[in-house]
Every structure is written in structure tokens, then in C-alpha cells.
Design a protein around this motif. Structure first.
Motif, PDB file in Angstrom:
ATOM      1  N   UNK A 154       0.890  -1.236   0.000  1.00 23.48           N
ATOM      2  CA  UNK A 154      -0.135   0.206  -0.041  1.00 23.48           C
ATOM      3  C   UNK A 154       0.687   1.308   0.022  1.00 23.48           C
ATOM      4  N   UNK A 155       1.944   1.279   0.609  1.00 24.93           N
ATOM      5  CA  UNK A 155       2.909   2.384   1.071  1.00 24.93           C
ATOM      6  C   UNK A 155       3.344   2.742  -0.491  1.00 24.93           C
ATOM      7  N   UNK A 156       3.770   1.800  -1.127  1.00 28.46           N
ATOM      8  CA  UNK A 156       4.464   1.838  -2.593  1.00 28.46           C
ATOM      9  C   UNK A 156       3.469   2.255  -3.592  1.00 28.46           C
ATOM     10  N   UNK A 157       2.104   1.657  -3.401  1.00 31.56           N
ATOM     11  CA  UNK A 157       1.207   2.003  -4.474  1.00 31.56           C
ATOM     12  C   UNK A 157       0.597   3.490  -4.354  1.00 31.56           C
ATOM     13  N   UNK A 158       0.834   3.822  -2.734  1.00 31.85           N
ATOM     14  CA  UNK A 158       0.408   5.370  -2.663  1.00 31.85           C
ATOM     15  C   UNK A 158       1.615   6.250  -3.382  1.00 31.85           C
ATOM     16  N   UNK A 162       1.176   9.166  -5.973  1.00 31.92           N
ATOM     17  CA  UNK A 162       1.453  10.666  -5.499  1.00 31.92           C
ATOM     18  C   UNK A 162       0.476  10.984  -4.267  1.00 31.92           C
ATOM     19  N   UNK A 163       0.042  10.038  -3.359  1.00 29.13           N
ATOM     20  CA  UNK A 163      -0.582  10.257  -2.285  1.00 29.13           C
ATOM     21  C   UNK A 163      -0.135   9.868  -1.208  1.00 29.13           C
ATOM     22  N   UNK A 185       4.629   7.520   4.617  1.00 28.16           N
ATOM     23  CA  UNK A 185       5.015   8.702   5.081  1.00 28.16           C
ATOM     24  C   UNK A 185       4.845   9.240   6.235  1.00 28.16           C
ATOM     25  N   UNK A 186       3.558   8.743   6.673  1.00 26.49           N
ATOM     26  CA  UNK A 186       3.455   8.868   8.248  1.00 26.49           C
ATOM     27  C   UNK A 186       3.328   7.741   9.065  1.00 26.49           C
ATOM     28  N   UNK A 187       3.916   7.467  10.133  1.00 24.77           N
ATOM     29  CA  UNK A 187       3.850   6.175  10.962  1.00 24.77           C
ATOM     30  C   UNK A 187       3.648   6.402  12.294  1.00 24.77           C
ATOM     31  N   UNK A 188       2.964   5.535  12.792  1.00 24.74           N
ATOM     32  CA  UNK A 188       2.387   5.821  14.266  1.00 24.74           C
ATOM     33  C   UNK A 188       3.128   4.773  15.212  1.00 24.74           C
ATOM     34  N   UNK A 189       3.749   5.155  16.261  1.00 26.68           N
ATOM     35  CA  UNK A 189       3.749   3.751  17.552  1.00 26.68           C
ATOM     36  C   UNK A 189       3.749   4.177  18.612  1.00 26.68           C
TER      37      UNK A 189
END
Ligand code: PLP
Length: 377
Positions: A154-158, A162-163, A185-189
Motif C-alpha cells: 500500500x505504501x508503494x502504491x500510494x 502521489x498520495x 509517509x506517516x507512521x505511528x508507534x
């Protein structure tokens, strides 16, 4: 106490507790103070940032320390609401944690796109229409079922479309490999899911992201408020240790338990039988009795287990995650989330099995007793 609720929270690793105590005793000054000793605390804070950025393979300037995943998730949606136009649509999965779902509903309302799930309950990558979206938020691993989403694809497809892509990796980090997470682009932990302290976490975000909290220049002006340096150093210490421990594969213990449970009680079911899931999480439907009754019976025997997520405890109605997976309400209502940790031994799993069998006998005899009482009245 035997603790099988590690997806709710984890015990502090002793080494993380030592760091926490040491920093609170010897480096308790405000990291923003301009005298030299304050600068020494600031240096430790920046060291923690570099170490975390190194593990995640991101630029340290992208790391923002905060109070945990609820804050991180809310910050992302507040930011998107601020930067996107009124026509922007954002995609989320229906199995996200409430801190994503509620923030997304609050900021985007009818401009939310609910992603389709595959037959196992993970996000169906092939059904995502990237062209209609301005951003996407999908968790790495589900807190109730342990099911893994195709976050890397999903990260690669985004990126290709360009989103921006946000991933709530609260349950993944500390259990699974960190490889590739830096491409989100955004990562929560959050620290308390991997042996660190509660109330400490981080958000990885583009440097251009404007602040979540205002009123101070901390975190390069992107999150106001004095940093919890002790908690942050304890968090990075815990994560480094969890990364070391990850070489030991504990999936077999969970699988062996499930096989024995199914043999002993053929009426049980596994909510994630074949799809890839976290090595520590088993979402099982137990026979006859509702989850709260199983939980109380097991607690009497010293076992701590949840029905679903800790933050949904006390909520009436079935879990939104199991409902999104189309589980019949009667099965969802008998589900337990069993989640182990690094310290869980083979003996703990064997004892849990014995406790479930004893609890079943007890619940059945109680049920018989109450029905004969009713008859005798
Ligand atoms: N996201 C997920 C997937 C979680 O499991 C949790 C906690 O249960 C959270 C977010 C919230 O984390 P915190 O307790 O740090 O606010």
C-alpha cells in the motif's frame, strides 16, 4: 498472574525501567533549558531520536516524540484536514483502531472511503481505487485479531499514485521486523506495546508537517510540550531490546496451543485461521458462554485476557473489527483475544489450556445449577 493481554499493554522491560529511573534521577532537567546541564539532557533526547530514526531508516528530522498512538493518529488526520481541499477523500479500513476511525470521521465525515476487506479480514489491495483518494491510512497489524495488512504494498502504491500513506504500526513495532516501515509517509508507534512506558510514543511525519500541539518550540515546533526524556529513552531502549528478541520465533507456541485447544474443545473456532497474523495473537471463539463470562472465569484462575481491545472495554455491542469481518454476532460475542509476550513460556500456554478446560467445566456446572434452581422454584 499469567498475562495474555499484551496487545493491551506490556510489562516494562527491566532494562527500560532502569534507564527511566536513571534519567529521572540524573537527567531530570528541562531539555529546552539553555544552561549547560539542560543542553546535556537535550543531547540525550537527540541521541534517542537518532537511534529510533536509525532503526526505522528515516531521517531523524522526521521523528516527533509524543504521548502515544492515539495522539499520533489524531495528529495525522488533523494535519490532512488542514492541508487538503474540501473535495479530498481519505481511505481507511473499517478495522482500524478507534483513534483512527473517530479522528477520520471527525475531520472527514462523508469524505471517508471505507476500504474493502479480503475474505480473511485484511485490506484488499486489489480493491483500492487510489485515483479517488487524497490519502490513505491503514494499520500494519490489527490489535484484536493480529491480522496483517499489506502495508508495504500500500505504501508503494500510494507513492506511485502521489498520495501520502499513514500506517498505525502500534501492534507491529516490537513484534515484527521494522524493515520497510520508513517508507510510510506517516507512521505511528507507542512504547507500551513493546516493553516501554505508557504515555510515550512517536510519529514519523514529513518535515513539512505543521504542528499538532501549539504553544512551544519543542520537537522543532511541530509538537509543543516539554518532552518526557526519561520515557523517550526508556522507549528506545525497549525497542532495541525487542528487536534483539525478535530473532527468537515464538509462533510455534501459539500454533501448538491452538491445535491442542481445538482437539480438546472441537466447538472452538479461530477468527484468523490461515491468513498471516502476529505471532503473539490468537482470536478464538469459545463454546457456549459470552466473552465476559470466560474472562471472569479465567481471571479467577489467575489469567488476564481480553475480549477485544482495551479501549473498547465497557462498550456494549460486538467489536467493530469482528463485525467488519462479517462474523456472526453470536460468535463475535464469544470471542477472546489471547495475546502473549516475550516472557510467555510453553508452560504458560499449557496452563492456559488447562485453565480454559477447568473454566468450561465450572461454567457448565454453574449453568446447570442455575437452571435446576429455576426449575425447583
Ligand atoms: N492503535 C492501535 C493499533 C492500538 O492497538 C492502540 C492501543 O491499543 C492504539 C492505537 C492507541 O495507543 P495509545 O495507548 O498509545 O494511545
Amino acid at each position: 498472574m499469567r498475562f495474555f493481554d499484551h496487545n493491551a499493554t506490556t510489562p516494562l522491560f527491566p532494562v527500560a525501567r532502569d534507564v527511566w529511573l536513571d534519567v529521572n534521577e540524573s537527567h531530570w532537567l528541562n531539555p529546552s533549558s539553555s544552561y549547560r546541564s539542560g543542553a546535556a539532557v537535550h543531547a540525550r533526547l537527540e541521541d534517542a531520536r537518532r537511534r529510533l530514526a536509525g532503526l526505522l531508516e528515516v531521517d531523524p528530522d522526521r521523528v516527533i516524540f509524543n504521548s502515544g498512538a492515539t495522539e499520533g493518529n489524531n495528529t495525522v488526520f488533523a494535519h490532512w484536514a488542514h492541508v487538503f481541499t474540501q473535495n479530498a477523500f481519505v481511505g481507511i479500513s473499517p478495522t482500524e483502531h478507534p483513534s483512527v476511525i473517530e479522528a477520520a470521521k471527525f475531520y472527514f465525515r462523508e469524505r471517508l472511503v471505507w476500504l474493502a476487506l479480503d475474505r480473511h479480514g485484511a485490506v484488499d489491495l486489489s480493491a483500492v481505487n487510489f485515483e479517488e483518494l487524497s490519502a490513505l491510512s491503514v494499520m500494519a497489524a490489527n490489535n484484536e485479531t493480529g491480522l496483517l495488512n499489506p502495508w508495504s504494498e500500500l505504501a508503494e502504491a500510494c507513492r506511485a499514485n502521489g498520495i501520502p500513506f499513514h500506517c498505525d504500526a502500534s501492534q507491529w513495532i516490537g513484534k515484527m521486523s521494522l524493515n520497510g516501515l520508513g517508507k510510510c509517509d506517516f507512521l505511528t508507534g507507542c512504547a507500551h506495546k513493546f516493553g516501554g512506558p505508557k504515555g510515550t510514543g512517536f510519529l514519523v511525519a514529513p518535515e513539512s508537517m505543521s504542528g499538532g500541539l501549539r504553544g512551544g518550540a519543542q520537537e522543532h515546533g511541530r509538537r509543543a510540550g516539554t518532552e518526557d526524556v526519561a520515557g523517550i529513552l526508556a522507549m528506545i531502549t525497549a525497542l532495541e531490546l525487542a528487536e534483539e528478541k525478535r530473532i527468537v520465533c515464538m509462533e510455534d507456541l501459539k500454533q501448538a496451543f491452538w491445535t491442542k485447544l481445538k482437539q480438546a474443545l472441537p466447538d472452538t473456532a479461530n477468527n484468523a485461521p490461515v491468513a498471516p497474523s502476529l505471532w503473539n495473537t490468537l482470536s478464538v471463539v469459545l463454546p457456549e458462554f459470552t466473552s465476559p463470562r470466560w474472562i471472569r472465569a479465567l481471571e479467577k484462575r489467575g489469567f488476564y485476557i481480553s475480549a477485544g481491545s482495551a479501549c473498547s472495554t465497557g462498550k456494549s455491542g460486538p467489536s467493530h473489527v469482528l463485525a467488519a469481518m462479517q462474523l456472526e454476532p453470536s460468535r463475535a460475542g464469544r470471542t477472546l483475544r489471547i495475546s502473549s509476550g516475550w516472557e510467555t513460556s510453553q508452560q504458560d500456554w499449557d496452563d492456559l489450556l488447562a485453565a480454559i478446560l477447568e473454566s468450561y467445566d465450572m461454567l457448565r456446572s454453574e449453568a446447570k445449577g442455575s437452571s435446576s434452581q429455576v426449575i425447583s422454584i
